[in-house]
Design a protein around this motif. Structure first.
Motif: not given
Length: 193
Positions: A20, A24-25, A28-29, A31-32, A52, A117, A122-123, A127
């Protein structure tokens, strides 16, 4: 049986911690939109990637260290509890080798998860694909200890030592049953690093 389970339990523990975080690292970055902002900042791309990666690798080393300590404490206790005739009495050399292989396996696993990743959009995608890596290691590690599958793995010979993370599972199994060579250790450590 224990030689097949212990390496998998160690890598599974590290995987659960790192999956995870790696997703997210990077994914997730992305995606956001935070990664896009960082890429236009006056910071080198290599510095962003290194930051990272170093964070994920440090966390994975800590989880690998924790898993190693648990294994080192439990190996002799398992031998006593199972009342095995050839109980688990290892020298400091075997513990050092198991530690080195654990840490290099952690590097390989964390790197693989970071690559997944990075390639994921995306996350959720990161995952979703990450468990496939662990399933290959899990199934392969378990099958590697069965009598029917073991000859096939052994027929690959040194090729096994060139597959990141997989090589660590096989070498940990060999160290636990006290059947290893210096060449295997050197190749596995170099490939995983």
């Amino acid at each position: 049986m224990l030689a097949g389970l212990i390496p998998i339990i160690i890598l599974m523990g590290v995987y659960m911690v790192v999956m995870n975080l790696a997703a997210e690292s990077v994914a997730g970055d992305k995606e956001r939109g935070f990664l896009n902002t960082m890429l236009i900042a006056p910071v080198k791309r290599s510095s962003i990637a290194a930051g990272k990666s170093v964070f994920i690798l440090l966390v994975s080393i800590l989880s690998g260290l924790s898993a190693f300590v648990g294994m080192a404490i439990s190996l002799p206790k398992l031998g006593e509890a199972m009342q095995l005739e050839s109980s688990f009495h290892y020298s400091i050399t075997e513990y050092i080798l198991l530690f080195a292989i654990t840490i290099t396996a952690v590097f390989a696993l964390a790197s693989i998860l970071l690559i997944i990743s990075t390639l994921a959009k995306d996350v959720k995608q990161a995952t979703t694909f990450s468990p496939a890596v662990m399933m290959v290691l899990l199934v392969g590690g378990m099958l590697g200890t069965t009598e029917g599958f073991k000859p096939m793995i052994e027929s690959l010979g040194m090729i096994n030592n060139f597959i990141p993370a997989w090589n660590a599972i096989l070498l940990m199994q060999d160290i636990i049953i006290l059947d290893y060579s210096a060449n295997m250790i050197l190749i596995t450590c170099v490939v995983n690093l």
